[in-house]
Design a protein around this motif. Structure first.
Motif, PDB file in Angstrom:
ATOM      1  N   MET A 173      36.959  35.626  31.751  1.00 36.08           N
ATOM      2  CA  MET A 173      38.191  35.229  31.072  1.00 36.08           C
ATOM      3  C   MET A 173      38.176  35.758  29.644  1.00 36.08           C
ATOM      4  O   MET A 173      37.132  35.797  28.999  1.00 36.08           O
ATOM      5  CB  MET A 173      38.319  33.701  31.064  1.00 36.08           C
ATOM      6  CG  MET A 173      38.545  33.099  32.431  1.00 36.08           C
ATOM      7  SD  MET A 173      38.438  31.283  32.446  1.00 36.08           S
ATOM      8  CE  MET A 173      39.521  30.824  31.118  1.00 36.08           C
ATOM      9  N   GLU A 174      39.324  36.153  29.166  1.00 37.03           N
ATOM     10  CA  GLU A 174      39.488  36.599  27.783  1.00 37.03           C
ATOM     11  C   GLU A 174      39.737  35.383  26.889  1.00 37.03           C
ATOM     12  O   GLU A 174      40.259  34.363  27.364  1.00 37.03           O
ATOM     13  CB  GLU A 174      40.682  37.559  27.679  1.00 37.03           C
ATOM     14  CG  GLU A 174      40.537  38.844  28.489  1.00 37.03           C
ATOM     15  CD  GLU A 174      39.554  39.828  27.880  1.00 37.03           C
ATOM     16  OE1 GLU A 174      39.322  39.765  26.659  1.00 37.03           O
ATOM     17  OE2 GLU A 174      39.033  40.662  28.633  1.00 37.03           O
ATOM     18  N   ARG A 217      45.489  38.447  36.520  1.00 40.10           N
ATOM     19  CA  ARG A 217      45.233  39.694  35.794  1.00 40.10           C
ATOM     20  C   ARG A 217      44.139  40.514  36.464  1.00 40.10           C
ATOM     21  O   ARG A 217      44.287  41.725  36.663  1.00 40.10           O
ATOM     22  CB  ARG A 217      44.847  39.398  34.336  1.00 40.10           C
ATOM     23  CG  ARG A 217      44.425  40.654  33.549  1.00 40.10           C
ATOM     24  CD  ARG A 217      43.918  40.333  32.152  1.00 40.10           C
ATOM     25  NE  ARG A 217      42.857  39.357  32.084  1.00 40.10           N
ATOM     26  CZ  ARG A 217      41.565  39.593  32.359  1.00 40.10           C
ATOM     27  NH1 ARG A 217      41.174  40.795  32.767  1.00 40.10           N
ATOM     28  NH2 ARG A 217      40.664  38.631  32.237  1.00 40.10           N
ATOM     29  N   GLU A 218      43.025  39.871  36.815  1.00 40.03           N
ATOM     30  CA  GLU A 218      41.904  40.593  37.427  1.00 40.03           C
ATOM     31  C   GLU A 218      42.323  41.265  38.739  1.00 40.03           C
ATOM     32  O   GLU A 218      41.969  42.409  39.001  1.00 40.03           O
ATOM     33  CB  GLU A 218      40.714  39.660  37.661  1.00 40.03           C
ATOM     34  CG  GLU A 218      39.981  39.256  36.402  1.00 40.03           C
ATOM     35  CD  GLU A 218      39.169  40.373  35.761  1.00 40.03           C
ATOM     36  OE1 GLU A 218      38.931  41.425  36.397  1.00 40.03           O
ATOM     37  OE2 GLU A 218      38.758  40.196  34.610  1.00 40.03           O
ATOM     38  N   THR A 273      45.743  32.573  34.912  1.00 39.38           N
ATOM     39  CA  THR A 273      46.238  33.834  34.354  1.00 39.38           C
ATOM     40  C   THR A 273      45.175  34.919  34.469  1.00 39.38           C
ATOM     41  O   THR A 273      45.485  36.063  34.811  1.00 39.38           O
ATOM     42  CB  THR A 273      46.650  33.633  32.878  1.00 39.38           C
ATOM     43  OG1 THR A 273      47.652  32.619  32.825  1.00 39.38           O
ATOM     44  CG2 THR A 273      47.177  34.916  32.265  1.00 39.38           C
ATOM     45  N   ALA A 274      43.934  34.557  34.209  1.00 41.72           N
ATOM     46  CA  ALA A 274      42.835  35.526  34.333  1.00 41.72           C
ATOM     47  C   ALA A 274      42.696  36.004  35.772  1.00 41.72           C
ATOM     48  O   ALA A 274      42.475  37.198  36.019  1.00 41.72           O
ATOM     49  CB  ALA A 274      41.524  34.902  33.850  1.00 41.72           C
ATOM     50  N   GLU A 326      42.849  32.847  27.183  1.00 46.34           N
ATOM     51  CA  GLU A 326      43.470  33.074  28.489  1.00 46.34           C
ATOM     52  C   GLU A 326      43.137  31.915  29.424  1.00 46.34           C
ATOM     53  O   GLU A 326      41.984  31.488  29.503  1.00 46.34           O
ATOM     54  CB  GLU A 326      42.935  34.384  29.062  1.00 46.34           C
ATOM     55  CG  GLU A 326      43.520  34.799  30.389  1.00 46.34           C
ATOM     56  CD  GLU A 326      42.968  36.138  30.857  1.00 46.34           C
ATOM     57  OE1 GLU A 326      43.773  36.966  31.276  1.00 46.34           O
ATOM     58  OE2 GLU A 326      41.733  36.351  30.801  1.00 46.34           O
ATOM     59  N   ALA A 383      34.220  32.491  33.909  1.00 43.70           N
ATOM     60  CA  ALA A 383      34.600  33.584  34.803  1.00 43.70           C
ATOM     61  C   ALA A 383      35.505  33.052  35.908  1.00 43.70           C
ATOM     62  O   ALA A 383      35.560  31.848  36.169  1.00 43.70           O
ATOM     63  CB  ALA A 383      33.351  34.211  35.409  1.00 43.70           C
ATOM     64  N   VAL A 384      36.211  33.970  36.554  1.00 48.90           N
ATOM     65  CA  VAL A 384      37.062  33.619  37.689  1.00 48.90           C
ATOM     66  C   VAL A 384      36.744  34.525  38.869  1.00 48.90           C
ATOM     67  O   VAL A 384      36.346  35.681  38.699  1.00 48.90           O
ATOM     68  CB  VAL A 384      38.567  33.723  37.353  1.00 48.90           C
ATOM     69  CG1 VAL A 384      38.968  32.707  36.295  1.00 48.90           C
ATOM     70  CG2 VAL A 384      38.955  35.129  36.926  1.00 48.90           C
ATOM     71  N   SER A 402      36.702  39.574  40.737  1.00 47.90           N
ATOM     72  CA  SER A 402      36.204  38.585  39.787  1.00 47.90           C
ATOM     73  C   SER A 402      36.099  39.202  38.405  1.00 47.90           C
ATOM     74  O   SER A 402      36.124  40.422  38.257  1.00 47.90           O
ATOM     75  CB  SER A 402      34.837  38.055  40.237  1.00 47.90           C
ATOM     76  OG  SER A 402      33.907  39.107  40.334  1.00 47.90           O
ATOM     77  N   GLU A 437      44.561  44.263  37.819  1.00 48.78           N
ATOM     78  CA  GLU A 437      43.801  45.341  37.178  1.00 48.78           C
ATOM     79  C   GLU A 437      42.881  46.071  38.156  1.00 48.78           C
ATOM     80  O   GLU A 437      42.735  47.286  38.076  1.00 48.78           O
ATOM     81  CB  GLU A 437      42.935  44.784  36.047  1.00 48.78           C
ATOM     82  CG  GLU A 437      43.687  44.444  34.792  1.00 48.78           C
ATOM     83  CD  GLU A 437      42.787  43.862  33.709  1.00 48.78           C
ATOM     84  OE1 GLU A 437      43.329  43.554  32.635  1.00 48.78           O
ATOM     85  OE2 GLU A 437      41.561  43.692  33.917  1.00 48.78           O
ATOM     86  N   PRO A 495      42.540  30.084  33.138  1.00 49.65           N
ATOM     87  CA  PRO A 495      41.869  30.565  34.339  1.00 49.65           C
ATOM     88  C   PRO A 495      42.809  31.196  35.370  1.00 49.65           C
ATOM     89  O   PRO A 495      42.502  32.261  35.919  1.00 49.65           O
ATOM     90  CB  PRO A 495      41.201  29.308  34.902  1.00 49.65           C
ATOM     91  CG  PRO A 495      41.055  28.392  33.749  1.00 49.65           C
ATOM     92  CD  PRO A 495      42.214  28.682  32.848  1.00 49.65           C
TER      93      PRO A 495
END
Length: 166
Positions: free
Chosen positions: A62-63, A74-75, A70-71, A66, A23-24, A59, A78, A68
């Protein structure tokens, strides 16, 4: 927060057994460039979670495939509509065992990033949060997500080495 499809696929195979998930946490910070332009304390972008009503940094999980950083980018986009860039890894920590109401068991290994605000006006951009906004790092709202105070403190300590929490 909706469960990613890849985790739903895993759950069909392993049931409620414990999963270790990457997770990030993205701590987006807006620092004063000019003392007259902003208050002296840096501001932190926070979201109020829809599932439990707690405030915290952005938070997520991660996909597959992907990275970290980049995640984290993205988060933030989004969940808040804000564009931010990673500055450094502020901390790495174990989130501890989480048991969801449906019995699913997870442990999250979290990589927390200090993020620099680039552009965009904060807005609720998905169904994971009910409010989004900038807050003084000296006056964080309540209630607050348990682990995020430490992660925000690590991110605010700009230039410090990464902290590791066992």
């Amino acid at each position: 927060m909706p469960t990613p499809e890849f985790i739903q696929d895993l759950r069909r195979d392993i049931g409620k057994k414990e999963l270790l998930l990457p997770a990030v946490t993205a701590v987006v910070i807006r620092r004063a460039d000019d003392a007259a332009a902003m208050p002296s304390a840096p501001e932190v972008l926070l979201v109020k979670r829809a599932d439990n009503g707690d405030w915290g940094a952005t938070s997520g999980i991660m996909e597959p495939g992907e990275g970290p950083a980049t995640a984290a980018v993205r988060e933030v986009a989004e969940e808040t509509g804000v564009v931010a860039r990673p500055v450094r890894v502020a901390s790495v920590s174990d989130h501890g065992l989480v048991i969801y109401p449906n019995g699913d068991r997870c442990r999250f290994t979290d990589i927390c990033f200090e993020m620099e605000y680039v552009s965009g006006a904060p807005q609720v951009a998905d169904d994971e949060s009910t409010q989004v906004g900038w807050f003084s790092s000296e006056a964080l709202p309540e209630p607050f997500t348990r682990h995020h105070r430490q992660r925000i403190a690590a991110a605010l300590n700009s230039g410090a080495p990464t902290t590791f929490d066992a």
